[in-house]
Design a protein around this motif. Structure first.
Motif, short mmCIF file in Angstrom:
data_model
loop_
_atom_site.label_atom_id
_atom_site.label_comp_id
_atom_site.label_asym_id
_atom_site.label_seq_id
_atom_site.Cartn_x
_atom_site.Cartn_y
_atom_site.Cartn_z
N HIS A 191 -11.14 8.86 -14.80
CA HIS A 191 -11.00 9.78 -13.54
C HIS A 191 -9.88 10.69 -13.70
O HIS A 191 -9.15 10.60 -12.88
N LEU A 225 -2.04 2.21 -2.96
CA LEU A 225 -2.37 3.59 -2.80
C LEU A 225 -3.25 4.01 -3.97
O LEU A 225 -4.03 5.32 -3.89
N HIS A 226 -3.66 3.28 -4.99
CA HIS A 226 -4.49 3.48 -6.04
C HIS A 226 -5.58 2.49 -6.24
O HIS A 226 -6.20 2.17 -5.29
N LYS A 257 -0.73 6.46 12.60
CA LYS A 257 -0.46 7.46 11.34
C LYS A 257 -0.49 6.64 10.28
O LYS A 257 0.02 6.77 9.12
N ARG A 259 -2.28 4.59 6.91
CA ARG A 259 -3.66 4.88 5.93
C ARG A 259 -4.70 4.10 6.42
O ARG A 259 -4.47 2.68 6.25
N VAL A 260 -5.70 4.37 6.55
CA VAL A 260 -7.32 3.58 6.38
C VAL A 260 -7.40 3.40 5.05
O VAL A 260 -7.88 4.49 4.31
N GLY A 262 -9.33 3.10 1.43
CA GLY A 262 -10.81 3.30 1.06
C GLY A 262 -10.84 4.75 1.47
O GLY A 262 -12.06 5.31 1.09
N PHE A 263 -10.17 5.59 2.08
CA PHE A 263 -10.39 6.86 2.64
C PHE A 263 -9.50 7.78 2.17
O PHE A 263 -8.11 7.40 1.88
N HIS A 265 -8.19 10.97 -0.51
CA HIS A 265 -8.13 11.13 -2.41
C HIS A 265 -7.08 12.19 -2.47
O HIS A 265 -7.40 13.25 -1.66
N ARG A 266 -6.38 12.29 -3.58
CA ARG A 266 -5.53 13.43 -3.73
C ARG A 266 -6.40 14.70 -4.40
O ARG A 266 -5.85 15.95 -4.03
N ARG A 274 -18.76 9.02 -6.48
CA ARG A 274 -18.91 7.30 -6.85
C ARG A 274 -19.09 6.72 -5.55
O ARG A 274 -19.84 5.61 -5.71
N LYS A 312 -10.59 17.18 7.95
CA LYS A 312 -9.21 17.28 7.08
C LYS A 312 -9.45 16.73 5.51
O LYS A 312 -8.57 16.89 4.93
N ASN A 317 -13.45 7.12 -0.25
CA ASN A 317 -13.19 7.11 -1.98
C ASN A 317 -14.11 5.97 -2.72
O ASN A 317 -14.52 5.25 -2.06
N ARG A 344 -11.26 0.78 -16.34
CA ARG A 344 -10.20 1.68 -16.58
C ARG A 344 -9.76 1.80 -17.87
O ARG A 344 -9.06 2.59 -18.37
C1 SDX Z 1 -7.94 5.67 -6.30
O1 SDX Z 1 -6.32 9.80 -8.46
C2 SDX Z 1 -7.32 9.22 -8.73
O2 SDX Z 1 -8.26 9.99 -9.17
C3 SDX Z 1 -7.58 7.86 -8.03
C4 SDX Z 1 -8.98 6.89 -8.19
C5 SDX Z 1 -9.38 6.82 -9.62
O3 SDX Z 1 -10.46 6.71 -9.93
O4 SDX Z 1 -8.21 6.68 -10.63
O5 SDX Z 1 -9.85 8.15 -7.60
C6 SDX Z 1 -8.90 5.71 -7.54
O6 SDX Z 1 -6.84 5.12 -6.27
C7 SDX Z 1 -8.62 6.13 -4.90
C8 SDX Z 1 -7.80 6.17 -3.93
C9 SDX Z 1 -7.57 4.55 -3.22
N1 SDX Z 1 -6.48 4.54 -2.09
C10 SDX Z 1 -6.50 4.52 -0.99
O7 SDX Z 1 -7.86 4.30 -0.52
C11 SDX Z 1 -5.45 4.39 0.00
C12 SDX Z 1 -5.64 5.21 1.20
N2 SDX Z 1 -5.76 6.61 1.01
C13 SDX Z 1 -4.44 7.57 1.07
O8 SDX Z 1 -3.33 6.51 0.87
C14 SDX Z 1 -4.48 8.53 0.35
O9 SDX Z 1 -5.42 9.42 0.74
C15 SDX Z 1 -4.04 8.99 -1.03
C16 SDX Z 1 -2.77 8.19 -1.40
C17 SDX Z 1 -5.30 8.36 -1.89
C18 SDX Z 1 -3.90 10.30 -1.38
O10 SDX Z 1 -3.12 10.80 -0.40
P1 SDX Z 1 -2.17 12.33 -0.97
O11 SDX Z 1 -3.00 13.22 -1.67
O12 SDX Z 1 -0.87 12.04 -1.01
O13 SDX Z 1 -2.27 12.93 0.71
P2 SDX Z 1 -1.24 12.44 1.71
O14 SDX Z 1 -1.17 10.89 1.70
O15 SDX Z 1 -0.26 13.26 1.96
O16 SDX Z 1 -2.25 12.67 3.01
C19 SDX Z 1 -2.49 13.92 3.47
C20 SDX Z 1 -2.87 13.93 4.99
C21 SDX Z 1 -2.08 13.24 5.86
O17 SDX Z 1 -2.03 13.46 7.13
P3 SDX Z 1 -0.81 14.65 7.82
O18 SDX Z 1 0.43 13.80 7.63
O19 SDX Z 1 -0.91 15.69 6.85
O20 SDX Z 1 -1.43 15.00 9.18
O21 SDX Z 1 -4.27 13.16 5.15
C22 SDX Z 1 -4.02 11.91 5.77
C23 SDX Z 1 -2.39 11.70 5.76
O22 SDX Z 1 -2.02 11.12 7.08
N3 SDX Z 1 -4.54 10.74 5.18
C24 SDX Z 1 -5.24 9.74 5.67
C25 SDX Z 1 -5.39 8.84 4.69
N4 SDX Z 1 -5.49 9.52 3.54
C26 SDX Z 1 -4.65 10.73 3.88
N5 SDX Z 1 -5.03 9.36 7.09
C27 SDX Z 1 -5.56 8.15 7.19
N6 SDX Z 1 -6.30 7.34 6.38
C28 SDX Z 1 -6.29 7.75 5.00
N7 SDX Z 1 -6.81 6.79 4.14
#
Ligand code: SDX
Length: 382
Positions: A191, A225-226, A257, A259-260, A262-263, A265-266, A274, A312, A317, A344
């Motif tokens: 990925h 977070l990953h 505020k 993080r939920v 599974g939701f 993505h960067r 997927r 938003k 994910n 991976r």
């Molecule tokens: C994987 O990079 C990859 O390709 C990874 C992956 C792979 O195949 O290798 O795809 C696998 O790691 C998938 C991601 C798994 N992680 C999670 O499910 C953890 C929950 N997700 C979040 O922590 C978050 O979405 C990240 C870390 C994945 C990405 O975050 P970013 O890009 O750093 O964005 P951010 O945290 O700054 O969030 C931006 C906004 C924020 O709101 P505001 O402060 O701007 O108002 O979106 C909101 C966040 O609060 N937000 C969420 C959220 N994810 C982002 N709000 C609620 N729930 C969430 N999950």
């Protein structure tokens, strides 16, 4: 070719930084597209196998029948662990987190590989195959060790998915279960420059070795977070307990505020392709295994999240529906992330080999915000 910047720019989290080129995965985050070497992930999930997908990622093309048979034979020839590893597995406390155990055991593989520090493309290809071939036995047999069960050695007549489930459960899986795992391994294989792959590249860019790079990657994938998100999703479903409690639980998290899992993505601001595939899969598997309540809860969570933050660009994910899928496959929750790692390894090793073709030490800058001109005061005067 995107222009190379000379002046340093500040990009926290490297969200908008391209660190290198690669021919392995293409991700279109706006339209929710993922391709491995130009082939759409949904097509690969439906039509390919994990081993064929690894060949595609590493050699940048699909194999012929003869090439795939040879590749399978190469992998299965390396299934067997170096004999001392069986003792090493037994020396790990049964209470250890499987990801700590895996990171430790991959490091231990290195000390039994006389090519560990040979950094030629051929040696790295052989090490990539050994890592891919042996990781399943490490994960499955650590689980058997911690449960006080006899080791089950890999069976070289079986493919990776079947061999893993046979070692884990002590009996061959059904074809449906083996195929389900095979598809999950395809979906998780690569990925782009996700955090764990990038970590592996930082390590290999110093001309360190493949085992050190994969060890770095395992440690990086572990975070919630990953790669750790799939376990976190399952624990969230268990914490919610019942579909009637879903709405309050999710809304409270959003209010706080938090993080939920599974939701979001960067890169994906659309539905992770997927997750699209896994959702269908999870539903079928959940129904077949009496876990439909988990799938229904997941769908309820998805609906609430869509209404609250879908606009938003926050969508399920890969980890959201893989949780129900893995649970339905009968895996312990703390084996979900090791399973992600098992797949991976293909991406980590492939990117290491690709990056070394045109290596450049990864060393970003930092913006110093501390003081200057501070006088050194002898300790007696402080
Ligand atoms: C994987 O990079 C990859 O390709 C990874 C992956 C792979 O195949 O290798 O795809 C696998 O790691 C998938 C991601 C798994 N992680 C999670 O499910 C953890 C929950 N997700 C979040 O922590 C978050 O979405 C990240 C870390 C994945 C990405 O975050 P970013 O890009 O750093 O964005 P951010 O945290 O700054 O969030 C931006 C906004 C924020 O709101 P505001 O402060 O701007 O108002 O979106 C909101 C966040 O609060 N937000 C969420 C959220 N994810 C982002 N709000 C609620 N729930 C969430 N999950």
């Amino acid at each position: 070719m995107i222009e190379t910047r000379s002046e340093p720019t500040f990009d926290k989290g490297l969200a908008n930084t391209i660190a290198a080129e690669s021919e392995m995965s293409y991700i279109d985050g706006v339209n929710g597209v993922l391709e491995y070497v130009g082939i759409d992930i949904d097509t690969l999930a439906r039509s390919s196998t994990f081993e064929e997908t690894v060949f595609l990622l590493w050699r940048r093309r699909l194999p012929t029948t003869a090439e795939l048979e040879h590749f399978n034979a190469e992998i299965r020839r390396e299934y067997q662990l170096p004999e001392p590893l069986w003792t090493t597995i037994q020396q790990i406390p049964a209470t250890a987190t499987p990801m700590h155990a895996l990171r430790t055991l991959v490091s231990a593989l290195a000390v039994h590989d006389e090519e560990a520090d040979v950094n030629t493309p051929d040696a790295n290809e052989r090490k990539a195959i050994r890592l891919l071939a042996r990781t399943p036995a490490l994960i499955a047999n650590f689980d058997r060790h911690r449960k006080g069960k006899e080791f089950v050695r890999p069976d070289a007549t079986q493919d990776i998915a079947t061999s893993f489930l046979t070692m884990l459960n002590g009996a061959p899986p059904t074809e449906t279960m083996a195929r389900a795992l095979d598809v999950c391994l395809i979906l998780h294989a690569d990925h782009g420059f996700n955090a764990s792959t990038f970590a592996a590249l930082v390590t290999i860019s110093t001309l360190s070795d493949m085992y050190s790079a994969v060890t770095t990657a395992i440690g990086t994938l572990k975070g919630p977070l990953h790669g750790g998100a799939n376990e976190a999703v399952m624990r969230m479903l268990e914490e919610i307990g019942d579909i009637d409690a879903v709405e309050a639980f999710v809304k409270e998290k959003l209010v706080r505020k938090e993080r939920v899992m599974g939701f979001g993505h960067r890169v994906y601001k659309a539905y992770d392709p997927r997750a699209t595939y896994l959702k269908t899969f999870a539903g079928q598997l959940a129904e077949d295994t009496g876990n439909l309540h988990l799938f229904e809860m997941s769908r309820a969570i998805e609906k609430i999240m869509h209404d609250a933050v879908g606009a938003k660009g926050i969508h399920p994910n890969v980890d959201f529906y893989s949780a129900t899928t893995y649970y339905s496959l009968g895996l312990d929750i703390d084996l979900f992330t090791p399973l992600f790692a098992m797949s991976r390894v293909a991406g980590w090793a492939g990117h290491c080999i690709e990056y070394l073709l045109d290596n450049k030490l990864m060393r970003p800058r930092c913006d110093y915000t501390g003081p200057h001109g501070i006088e050194y005061v002898p300790i007696g005067d402080r």
